[in-house]
Design an enzyme around this catalytic site. Structure first.
Site, PDB file in Angstrom:
ATOM      1  N   HIS A  22      36.805  36.052  38.648  1.00  0.00           N
ATOM      2  CA  HIS A  22      37.255  35.460  37.295  1.00  0.00           C
ATOM      3  C   HIS A  22      38.662  35.050  37.219  1.00  0.00           C
ATOM      4  CE1 HIS A  22      33.325  37.204  36.241  1.00  0.00           C
ATOM      5  NE2 HIS A  22      33.669  38.485  36.531  1.00  0.00           N
ATOM      6  N   HIS A  46      47.416  39.034  35.331  1.00  0.00           N
ATOM      7  CA  HIS A  46      46.665  38.072  36.201  1.00  0.00           C
ATOM      8  C   HIS A  46      46.572  36.607  35.001  1.00  0.00           C
ATOM      9  CE1 HIS A  46      44.578  40.175  32.765  1.00  0.00           C
ATOM     10  NE2 HIS A  46      43.918  39.029  32.358  1.00  0.00           N
ATOM     11  N   HIS A  84      45.243  32.937  33.036  1.00  0.00           N
ATOM     12  CA  HIS A  84      43.993  32.057  32.520  1.00  0.00           C
ATOM     13  C   HIS A  84      44.421  30.761  32.403  1.00  0.00           C
ATOM     14  CE1 HIS A  84      41.873  35.793  30.969  1.00  0.00           C
ATOM     15  NE2 HIS A  84      42.822  36.392  31.057  1.00  0.00           N
ATOM     16  N   GLU A 139      44.745  31.360  26.623  1.00  0.00           N
ATOM     17  CA  GLU A 139      43.641  32.136  25.652  1.00  0.00           C
ATOM     18  C   GLU A 139      44.001  32.043  24.145  1.00  0.00           C
ATOM     19  OE1 GLU A 139      42.355  35.726  27.836  1.00  0.00           O
ATOM     20  OE2 GLU A 139      40.549  34.372  28.028  1.00  0.00           O
ATOM     21  N   HIS A 191      48.747  37.462  31.776  1.00  0.00           N
ATOM     22  CA  HIS A 191      48.682  38.734  31.099  1.00  0.00           C
ATOM     23  C   HIS A 191      48.986  39.916  31.869  1.00  0.00           C
ATOM     24  CE1 HIS A 191      45.117  37.120  28.355  1.00  0.00           C
ATOM     25  NE2 HIS A 191      46.312  36.816  27.668  1.00  0.00           N
ATOM     26  N   THR A 196      40.257  40.517  26.725  1.00  0.00           N
ATOM     27  CA  THR A 196      39.211  39.188  26.592  1.00  0.00           C
ATOM     28  C   THR A 196      38.454  38.878  27.395  1.00  0.00           C
ATOM     29  OG1 THR A 196      40.856  37.942  27.984  1.00  0.00           O
ATOM     30  CG2 THR A 196      41.685  38.223  25.696  1.00  0.00           C
TER      31      THR A 196
HETATM   32 ZN   LIG Z   1      43.763  38.190  30.570  1.00  0.00          ZN
END
Ligand SMILES: [Zn+2]
Length: 274
Positions: free
Chosen positions: A111, A137, A139, A143, A156, A224
């Site tokens: 992910h 991590h 994204h 987000e 994050h 999330t």
């Molecule tokens: Zn995250």
């Protein structure tokens, strides 16, 4: 007559051969079908969430009863932060960030790319409560939104307090200068899902990653990703950091889109320290 006889003989031989062939291949076909069915049902049992299609964000709540908050939750993340509606709150204390050079290992969990610290030396203090860094991590795109706009990426930093309550520090990332503090990690970024972490040769001082201005938006939200658990303290830094196009592209080659769309604020307010 002779030709007819020969034709019939060949026809019968062909028929017998093909029947034998059929009967001998039938069990195999059946076996294959069973295996396929088993695979199918295994896939259903291990059906995982994703960022698109039938297992995408709109369906997370249906995949597993444990993910119900993804659909029913009233305080979900991420959100769009509309600057004109942010409430300045003088009572909010400045964020106390205590990061130090730390060894990390990288994993690709299918992910995102996640960095796991080898010690619990990194912490932040939010509302007089200490949270230790558990992992960080990425994204893409971001987000959270600022005034309805996504950034290129979002980092994050996930922290846990002594009671396993979470506080996530979110950093917006925009395309710009190459980020030297992430370069060493980016050089060994695992492109395939990992079973074992990739240990980084050099430590990372996360203090270097942070923007100069530590002003932040604060609100109560959720994870999330499934199970979308709530009661997560969100601290989103207002000033973005930069990564180069090459660095962003390298991540997008592995995860073209791993962001959850913004969720309704409902009764919540986004506050700002001042
Ligand atoms: Zn995250």
């Amino acid at each position: 007559m002779q030709a007819k006889k020969i034709f019939y003989s060949f026809f019968i031989i062909f028929l017998v051969l093909s029947l034998t062939a059929c009967s001998s291949t039938l069990p195999d076909v059946a076996k294959k079908d069973v295996t396929k069915e088993e695979q199918k049902s295994n896939e259903v049992h291990t059906a995982h969430w994703s960022y698109e299609g039938e297992t995408g964000p709109e369906h997370w709540g249906d995949i597993n009863p444990d993910y119900a908050a993804c659909t029913n939750g009233k305080e979900q993340s991420p959100v769009n932060i509309e600057m004109s509606k942010v409430i300045e709150d003088e009572k909010i204390k400045d964020l106390d960030i205590n990061y130090k050079p730390t060894g990390f290992s990288l994993s690709n969990n299918g992910h995102t790319i996640q960095a796991n610290p080898q010690t619990l030396d990194n912490s932040i203090v939010v509302d007089n409560n200490e949270y230790k860094l558990a992992q960080f991590h990425f994204h893409t795109p971001s987000e959270h939104q600022f005034n309805g706009q996504n950034f290129d990426m979002e980092l994050h930093l996930v922290h846990k307090d002594a009671n396993n309550q979470l506080a996530v520090l979110g950093l917006m990332i925009k395309e710009g200068a190459s980020n030297p503090y992430l370069e060493k990690a980016w050089n060994v970024i695992p492109t395939e899902e990992t079973t074992e972490d990739v240990k980084l040769a050099e430590s990372i001082d996360l203090m270097n990653l942070l923007p100069k201005d530590k002003d932040s938006f604060r609100y109560n939200g959720s994870l999330t990703t499934p199970p979308c658990s709530e009661a997560v303290k969100w601290i989103v830094l207002e000033e973005p950091i930069e990564m180069s196009k090459e660095q962003i592209d390298k991540f997008r080659k592995i995860f073209p889109d791993n962001h959850r769309p913004v969720q309704s604020l409902n009764e919540r307010e986004v506050k700002e320290d001042d």
